[in-house]
Design an enzyme around this catalytic site. Structure first.
Site, PDB file in Angstrom:
ATOM      1  N   GLY A  52      18.286  45.470  32.468  1.00  0.00           N
ATOM      2  CA  GLY A  52      19.071  46.500  33.162  1.00  0.00           C
ATOM      3  C   GLY A  52      20.532  46.491  32.776  1.00  0.00           C
ATOM      4  N   GLY A 176      14.535  47.263  29.008  1.00  0.00           N
ATOM      5  CA  GLY A 176      13.801  46.290  29.807  1.00  0.00           C
ATOM      6  C   GLY A 176      12.747  46.927  30.673  1.00  0.00           C
ATOM      7  NE  ARG A 201      17.332  46.624  23.932  1.00  0.00           N
ATOM      8  CZ  ARG A 201      17.658  46.885  25.213  1.00  0.00           C
ATOM      9  NH1 ARG A 201      16.912  47.655  25.946  1.00  0.00           N
ATOM     10  NH2 ARG A 201      18.744  46.356  25.735  1.00  0.00           N
ATOM     11  CB  ALA A 243      17.591  61.025  25.639  1.00  0.00           C
ATOM     12  CB  ALA A 274      21.792  57.500  33.287  1.00  0.00           C
ATOM     13  CG  HIS A 275      22.281  51.871  36.162  1.00  0.00           C
ATOM     14  ND1 HIS A 275      21.288  51.641  35.248  1.00  0.00           N
ATOM     15  CD2 HIS A 275      22.985  50.712  36.236  1.00  0.00           C
ATOM     16  CE1 HIS A 275      21.367  50.396  34.798  1.00  0.00           C
ATOM     17  NE2 HIS A 275      22.392  49.809  35.384  1.00  0.00           N
ATOM     18  CB  CYS A 418      -1.512  44.096  42.365  1.00  0.00           C
ATOM     19  SG  CYS A 418      -1.697  42.991  43.730  1.00  0.00           S
TER      20      CYS A 418
HETATM   21  N1  LIG Z   1      12.622  51.268  40.212  1.00  0.00           N
HETATM   22  C1  LIG Z   1      13.298  52.210  39.644  1.00  0.00           C
HETATM   23  O1  LIG Z   1      13.773  53.120  40.268  1.00  0.00           O
HETATM   24  C2  LIG Z   1      13.513  52.116  38.200  1.00  0.00           C
HETATM   25  C3  LIG Z   1      12.495  51.674  37.413  1.00  0.00           C
HETATM   26  C4  LIG Z   1      12.725  51.606  36.066  1.00  0.00           C
HETATM   27  C5  LIG Z   1      13.931  51.943  35.529  1.00  0.00           C
HETATM   28  N2  LIG Z   1      14.910  52.385  36.327  1.00  0.00           N
HETATM   29  C6  LIG Z   1      16.201  52.741  35.762  1.00  0.00           C
HETATM   30  O2  LIG Z   1      15.973  53.165  34.453  1.00  0.00           O
HETATM   31  C7  LIG Z   1      17.044  52.774  33.631  1.00  0.00           C
HETATM   32  C8  LIG Z   1      16.579  51.951  32.448  1.00  0.00           C
HETATM   33  O3  LIG Z   1      16.326  50.607  32.811  1.00  0.00           O
HETATM   34  P1  LIG Z   1      16.187  49.511  31.693  1.00  0.00           P
HETATM   35  O4  LIG Z   1      16.054  48.201  32.360  1.00  0.00           O
HETATM   36  O5  LIG Z   1      15.110  49.917  30.763  1.00  0.00           O
HETATM   37  O6  LIG Z   1      17.603  49.569  30.984  1.00  0.00           O
HETATM   38  P2  LIG Z   1      18.062  49.065  29.557  1.00  0.00           P
HETATM   39  O7  LIG Z   1      19.508  49.131  29.549  1.00  0.00           O
HETATM   40  O8  LIG Z   1      17.368  47.795  29.222  1.00  0.00           O
HETATM   41  O9  LIG Z   1      17.465  50.158  28.574  1.00  0.00           O
HETATM   42  C9  LIG Z   1      18.015  51.425  28.416  1.00  0.00           C
HETATM   43  C10 LIG Z   1      17.626  51.914  27.056  1.00  0.00           C
HETATM   44  O10 LIG Z   1      18.094  53.234  26.896  1.00  0.00           O
HETATM   45  C11 LIG Z   1      18.551  53.354  25.553  1.00  0.00           C
HETATM   46  N3  LIG Z   1      19.491  54.460  25.526  1.00  0.00           N
HETATM   47  C12 LIG Z   1      20.740  54.502  26.011  1.00  0.00           C
HETATM   48  N4  LIG Z   1      21.284  55.698  25.815  1.00  0.00           N
HETATM   49  C13 LIG Z   1      20.363  56.436  25.200  1.00  0.00           C
HETATM   50  C14 LIG Z   1      20.357  57.762  24.734  1.00  0.00           C
HETATM   51  N5  LIG Z   1      21.408  58.560  24.895  1.00  0.00           N
HETATM   52  N6  LIG Z   1      19.244  58.195  24.108  1.00  0.00           N
HETATM   53  C15 LIG Z   1      18.184  57.402  23.933  1.00  0.00           C
HETATM   54  N7  LIG Z   1      18.136  56.133  24.362  1.00  0.00           N
HETATM   55  C16 LIG Z   1      19.218  55.659  24.992  1.00  0.00           C
HETATM   56  C17 LIG Z   1      19.171  52.018  25.247  1.00  0.00           C
HETATM   57  O11 LIG Z   1      19.262  51.773  23.882  1.00  0.00           O
HETATM   58  C18 LIG Z   1      18.230  51.064  25.953  1.00  0.00           C
HETATM   59  O12 LIG Z   1      17.202  50.609  25.113  1.00  0.00           O
HETATM   60  C19 LIG Z   1      18.016  52.031  34.510  1.00  0.00           C
HETATM   61  O13 LIG Z   1      19.014  52.909  34.951  1.00  0.00           O
HETATM   62  C20 LIG Z   1      17.148  51.593  35.643  1.00  0.00           C
HETATM   63  O14 LIG Z   1      17.887  51.372  36.796  1.00  0.00           O
HETATM   64  C21 LIG Z   1      14.711  52.459  37.652  1.00  0.00           C
END
Ligand SMILES: NC(=O)c1ccc[n+]([C@@H]2O[C@H](COP(=O)([O-])OP(=O)(O)OC[C@H]3O[C@@H](n4cnc5c(N)ncnc54)[C@H](O)[C@@H]3O)[C@@H](O)[C@H]2O)c1
Ligand SMILES: NC(=O)c1ccc[n+]([C@@H]2O[C@H](COP(=O)([O-])OP(=O)(O)OC[C@H]3O[C@@H](n4cnc5c(N)ncnc54)[C@H](O)[C@@H]3O)[C@@H](O)[C@H]2O)c1
Lengths: 565, 565
Positions: A52, A176, A201, A243, A274-275, A418
Site C-alpha cells: 500500500g 500489493g 510489478r 491508466a 490514488a489514496h 475466508c
Molecule cells: N479494501 C479496500 O477497499 C481495498 C482493497 C484493495 C485495494 N485498495 C486500494 O487500492 C489501491 C492499490 O493498493 P495496492 O496495495 O495495490 O497499492 P500499490 O501502491 O502496491 O500498487 C499500486 C499500483 O498502481 C500502479 N500505478 C500507479 N499509478 C498508475 C497509473 N497512473 N497507471 C497505471 N498504474 C499505476 C503502481 O505502479 C503500483 O503497482 C490503494 O489505494 C488501496 O488502498 C483498497
C-alpha cells in the site's frame, strides 16, 4: 548519515515449535511482525514497506530491532506499547490483557492531511501503518484475492445472472493489493485487462501466476481479451501503460463504436494507489523513473500532476458508468481526489462496499484469516479440512478453500483467509485451539482480520460509504471496537488512521489473537471472536439495517436501545 | 413530538452504602453519571448539559434511562458499550476489564467540523461529550480553581523562587472560568488585580468570596494592591473597567517609572472571552449596555471594534513581556486575534501550558480527582487527611487541601482535586482502597482525572501547543492511553474528540477507577494509577523533554528506544 529506513538485511520469521520468546503469546506478534517483512510477503522489505505505497511494519530498522528485543523479553503480564512503529514502553498489565497495543498514523483532525503527515514522517515522528502493515497481520495477496473474488462474484450475480463467462473486467494497478485482481477475476470466471505503469510489478504477477500475459500496446491487449472472451476462456493480461491514458482511450473507442471485445468492458474498476497522490499514482506523460526521482525533489509538483491525471481517469470511469457499464470504486479514494479537482459527478458510480459488501457486513461477515506459526503448510491444510467439517453446508466456502489451495501459493508463513461472520468465527477459533492442544497442529495459530470490516472501520468513501442513517463519518465505532477487543483479551490490538483511503479519510482498528492451545486462550478466543464480529452487527443494527437487526436477534445480542431489554 | 433532550426531572445520585446495582463497580459509574446531572453540578441538567456549552452526559433522556437500566443489571464479567451517550451493547468480558467503554463525538478527520457534527447531532446520531461531561467525572468548579492555582504557583516557582508573597497578578475577566483567578491567586499567595467590565460579574465573585474587594478607579485598585503587597497579605481586587484601557495604562506608568506596586505587575495574563469576538470582549470606549445591544443590531461593527481593542490589549501584554514580566496566554485565543489584526509579535509570550504546565506534565502531574460515593463530606475530609500523611513533604499540596476545605463548597457528591503525578497517584489510590476496606470510609471512592492531562490529550492549541519535537498533532498518544487504561483494568474508559477547543482541534481520553476496598480493585488501582500518569511521562520523554526523561529513569519505566533497555 545512513537512512534509518534502509537495510539490506532479509528478515524471516522463525518457524517450527521452538520458542524464541518467553511464550507463544509474545512469539506470535514477533513472528507475524517478521512475516510482514518476509521477502515473499512485503512489497519493499528493505525499506520496511509491507504494502500500500508506504505502509510500514516498523518506523525504522532500529525500531524493528527494539520491538523484537522487547517481545523476546516480554513477560506474560506485560504489554508492549507501539506508537507509529516505534516501541515506546513496556508496562505491567495482566494475563488477560493484550501483549501489544499499537496506534499508527493518528493525527488530530484539523492537522490530519498528507502535508502535515509527511512533515512528521520526514522528521522521524510517524509512520504510515496502512491497515495490516503496521498491525502485523498482512499475509500477502491471498487476503485481497478473496475479497476481490467475493466482489467480482457478487457483481456477476447482480449484473450477469451469476455467470461471468466471456465477460471482461477493465482495471488499473498490479501492486500489493491490485495484483490480486487478475487472479480473482479468473477465479470468478471473467477475463481481466489490468493497466499497470511499472513493468516490474506486472512481471512479478506473471511470475507468481496471478496474471497470465503481458502486453505493451492497447491493441495487443485487446486482441488477447477478444480471443479469450470469444472462446469463453477466463484469462488475464497486464497492459504496461498509464491508466489515465488507457481508460479514456477505451472509452473513446467505445463511444466511437470502434471495435472492442463485447463492444465495451463488462465491469470497470481501479486499484492504483490514488489514496496517496505523492507516491501512489503516476501522472500522465511521466516516466516511472522521473516520477520516483521527483517525489523527493519536487513533491508538490508530483502531487498536482497526479491529481490532475486522476481527474481524467475518473472522468472516463464516469463515462463508462453513464453508458451502463457496472463501474465501482475499489476503495482507493480516487473519486474524492477527482471531485476535489473539480469533477462534480465524480461520485456518480458507487464504491464496492455499498454496492456489494454491506449485506455481508450486516452479519459481521468479512475477511477472517489465520496463519500457522509452525511455518508448515500441512497445518493450514488441516485447518482447511477442519473448516469444511465445521461448516458442512457452506458450499461457497468449500469452493473457495479448494480453489485457494490449488491456485494460491503461500507467502511467508502459511495462512488462509475466508469470509465468515458472527457465530462462526469463535467456533473456528476454538476448533483451532483444540487442534493445537491435541498436537494435531504442530504449533499455535494466529487469527485476525483485515480492517475491511463491519465493525472496526469508519471510512465514508469506502467501508461506511452511504450508510442508511447518514452516520458514515462517525468514528466512535472503530474506537469502541479497539477498546472492546482490548477488554476481551486479544493478543494485539491496533488503532489506525488513513489506511487505504489516505490521511483524513478513515479511522480503523485491527485485532489478532493467538490460539496457543491453552484454556486461557480458549476463553479469550471465545470472547474476542464473538465480540469483534458482534461489533459489526450492532454498528449496522444501530444504523437501521434490517439484516443486521435480524442477525443481532438471532444471536441473542444484548442491545438495549436497538432490540429493547 | 416532545424534545428527547428535555425533561423537568431532577436527578440525584443515590448516596450511602446501599447498592442499587449488582456491585460497586457498576454502582460507581451509575452514581457518577447521575452526579454529572445533579442540579448543583450541571449547568443545565434538564437538557442533559453538564458544562461547556453543550457538553452532555447522555444523548437523550431515554438513553440516560437505558444506561441506568443496563448498569443496574450489569454482571461482574460484563461491559456496557456507550456510543456518544447512547448505550449500544452489553457484552461478555471479564472481571479485570472495564465495566463501561465510551466513545464520544468522534468523527473521521475530513468530516470533523461543527457543521457536520451539528447535522448528526440534530439527527440524534451524536452527542458532544466535552471532556468530563460525557465521561461522567465532572465535579463542578473546584477543577478550574485548582488548575489556575497550579498555573500561578508554577509561575511563582519559575520566576520568584516559589514564593509569591508580596507579588501581584494583573489579569482580566471574572466570568465562568476567569472568576476563579482571584481565589486561585490568593491561594497561591499572591495579590490579584482583575479588570472586569461587567460590574454584576464582579459583584457575584465578591458575594461568593472568590474575590475580596472592588474598585472603580485604577488608582484606588493600585492603592489596595500597594498596601497588601507591602504587608505581605494575599488579597484580590476587581477593578471595574476595560482591560484594553487598563493594561496599556499600567504599561505606560511602568515604562514612565511612575509609582506602581513593586514597580510592575509580577505576572500578567487574561481571561476575557477573546475566543468569541462578538459576545466575549467589550470594545474600548463602549458601555456594556451599548455593547450588548449592538451585538444584535450591528454584529460586524462589534466584532471589528472588539478585535481592534484586543490588538491594543495584546500589544500591552507584549510590552510587559518585553520588559521581563512573566506574561501568559490562558487559552482564550487572544494572541491569534491580535496577530490577525496585524500585531506581528502577538505570539511573543507563551501559552500557559508550554510555559507552566508542561514541566508538570513531564512528571505525569495533572488534575487528579476523587469523589466519595457515600455522599458524606467526612469521607473526603478523611482522604484529605490521608493525603497529607501520605505526602508529608508536599507542603504545596497541604496548603491546597487546607484552603480547598476552607474556601470551596462541595457540589453534588463530595469530591477533591489535587495535582499529583507518577509515583504518587497509585499510592493515593491504594490508600483510599485500604480505607474503604477497613471501613474508615463509609463507601467506595471513584478516582479519575480531567482530560487536561499529560498523556491522554492531543490538542495543538492547548495541551500540546509547541511540543519540543513538533509532535503537537500526533494523536496516537491519547488513543494508546485509552487502550492502556482498558488493558490495565480501569472501571470506565472513554475516547473523545473536540473537548474544550471544539470540533477538529483535539482528541483525548478519560479514565475512572473505583476503589471498592477489594483486593482485585487494589491490583487494578496499582496498574491504572501507575500506567496512566506514566503514559504522560513517556509521551513527553519521547518528545525529548529532559524532565520527562529524568522522571522516567527515576521511576524505572521501561522505554526501550528512549532510555535503552
Ligand atoms: N479494501 C479496500 O477497499 C481495498 C482493497 C484493495 C485495494 N485498495 C486500494 O487500492 C489501491 C492499490 O493498493 P495496492 O496495495 O495495490 O497499492 P500499490 O501502491 O502496491 O500498487 C499500486 C499500483 O498502481 C500502479 N500505478 C500507479 N499509478 C498508475 C497509473 N497512473 N497507471 C497505471 N498504474 C499505476 C503502481 O505502479 C503500483 O503497482 C490503494 O489505494 C488501496 O488502498 C483498497
Ligand atoms: N484551559 C483553558 O485553556 C482555559 C481555562 C480557562 C479559561 N479559558 C478561556 O478563558 C476565557 C474566559 O472563560 P470564561 O468561561 O470565564 O468566559 P466568560 O465569557 O464567562 O467570561 C469572560 C468575562 O470577561 C469580561 N470581559 C469581556 N471583555 C472585557 C474587557 N474588554 N475588559 C474587561 N473584561 C471583559 C466579561 O464581562 C466576562 O465576565 C475563554 O476564552 C476560555 O476559553 C481557557
Amino acid at each position: 548519515m545512513t537512512d534509518p529506513r534502509h537495510n539490506i538485511r532479509d528478515v524471516f520469521p522463525p518457524t517450527g515449535t521452538e520458542l524464541t520468546c518467553k511464550s507463544w503469546q509474545t512469539e506470535a506478534p514477533m513472528r507475524m511482525l517478521m512475516n510482514n517483512l518476509h521477502p515473499d510477503v512485503a512489497e519493499n522489505p528493505h525499506e520496511l514497506v509491507v504494502y500500500g505505497g508506504i505502509g510500514r511494519a516498523a518506523r525504522t530498522w532500529e525500531d524493528f530491532d527494539a520491538i523484537v528485543g522487547a517481545l523476546r523479553e516480554l513477560e506474560a503480564d506485560e504489554t508492549l506499547i507501539v506508537q507509529s512503529g516505534k516501541p515506546i514502553a513496556v508496562i505491567r498489565t495482566h494475563a488477560d490483557a493484550p501483549r501489544v497495543l499499537i496506534a499508527n498514523s493518528n493525527l488530530v483532525p484539523h492537522w490530519a492531511n498528507w502535508d502535515h503527515f509527511n512533515e512528521l514522517d520526514k522528521k522521524g515522528l510517524m509512520m504510515y501503518g496502512q491497515m495490516t502493515a503496521g498491525s502485523w497481520i498482512y499475509i500477502g495477496t491471498q487476503g485481497i484475492v478473496q475479497g476481490t473474488y467475493e466482489t467480482f462474484a457478487e457483481a456477476g450475480r447482480q449484473h450477469y445472472g451469476g455467470d461471468l463467462t466471456g465477460k471482461w473486467i477493465l482495471t488499473g494497478g498490479l501492486g500489493g493489493m491490485g495484483g490480486a485482481q487478475p487472479l480473482a477475476a479468473v477465479m470468478a470466471g471473467a477475463c481481466c485487462l489490468t493497466v499497470e505503469c511499472d513493468e516490474t510489478r506486472a512481471d512479478f504477477r506473471i511470475r507468481t501466476r496471478y496474471c497470465d500475459e503481458k502486453a505493451h500496446s492497447l491493441d495487443a491487449a485487446l486482441a488477447m481479451i477478444g480471443r479469450w472472451t470469444e472462446a469463453g476462456e477466463a484469462k488475464s493480461v497486464a497492459l504496461i501503460g498509464n491508466a489515465a491514458d488507457i481508460f479514456p482511450e477505451i472509452l473513446r473507442r467505445m463511444q466511437a463504436g470502434e471495435p472492442l471485445p463485447n463492444g465495451r468492458p463488462d465491469i470497470v474498476t481501479d486499484q492504483t494507489s490514488a489514496h496517496d497522490p505523492l507516491h501512489g499514482y503516476l501522472p500522465r506523460g511521466w516516466s516511472v523513473a522521473d516520477w520516483r526521482a521527483r517525489q523527493e525533489t519536487a513533491p508538490k509538483e508530483v502531487e498536482a500532476a497526479a491529481r490532475a491525471s486522476m481527474k481524467e481517469h475518473v472522468a472516463a470511469m464516469v463515462g463508462f458508468w453513464s453508458a451502463g457499464v457496472p463501474t465501482l470504486d475499489y476503495g482507493n479514494n480516487i473519486r474524492q481526489v477527482a471531485r476535489d479537482e473539480g469533477l462534480e459527478d465524480a461520485f456518480a458510480f458507487p464504491g464496492f462496499v455499498p454496492a456489494y459488501i454491506r449485506p455481508l457486513f450486516c452479519k459481521g461477515i468479512g475477511p477472517f484469516r489465520w496463519a500457522a506459526l509452525s511455518g508448515d503448510p500441512e497445518d493450514i491444510y488441516k485447518t482447511d479440512q477442519a473448516m469444511k467439517e465445521l461448516f458442512p453446508e457452506n458450499t461457497h466456502l468449500h469452493r473457495w478453500l479448494d480453489m485457494a489451495r490449488e491456485r494460491i501459493a503461500f507467502q511467508g508463513l502459511p495462512s488462509r483467509i475466508c469470509w465468515i461472520g458472527l457465530g462462526d468465527r469463535h467456533r473456528a477459533g476454538l476448533k483451532f485451539n483444540e487442534m493445537v492442544a491435541s498436537g494435531e497442529l504442530k504449533a499455535p495459530v494466529v487469527i485476525g482480520r483485515d480492517h475491511l470490516d463491519a465493525g472496526s472501520v469508519a471510512s465514508p468513501n469506502r467501508e461506511t460509504e452511504a450508510m442508511r442513517d447518514g452516520s458514515d463519518a462517525v468514528s466512535d465505532w472503530p474506537l469502541l471496537n479497539a477498546l472492546v477487543n482490548t477488554a476481551s483479551g486479544a493478543t494485539w490490538v491496533s488503532l489506525h488512521h488513513g489506511g487505504g483511503v489516505g490521511m483524513g479519510f478513515s479511522q480503523h482498528a485491527g485485532v489478532v489473537i493467538c490460539a496457543d492451545g491453552t484454556r486461557g486462550a480458549a476463553k479469550r478466543l471465545e470472547r474476542v471472536l464473538w465480540n469483534d464480529p458482534a461489533s459489526g452487527v450492532w454498528r449496522h443494527a444501530d444504523a437501521g439495517y434490517p439484516e443486521a437487526i435480524a442477525c443481532a436477534r438471532e444471536h441473542g445480542l444484548k442491545l438495549p436501545r436497538i432490540l429493547g431489554t
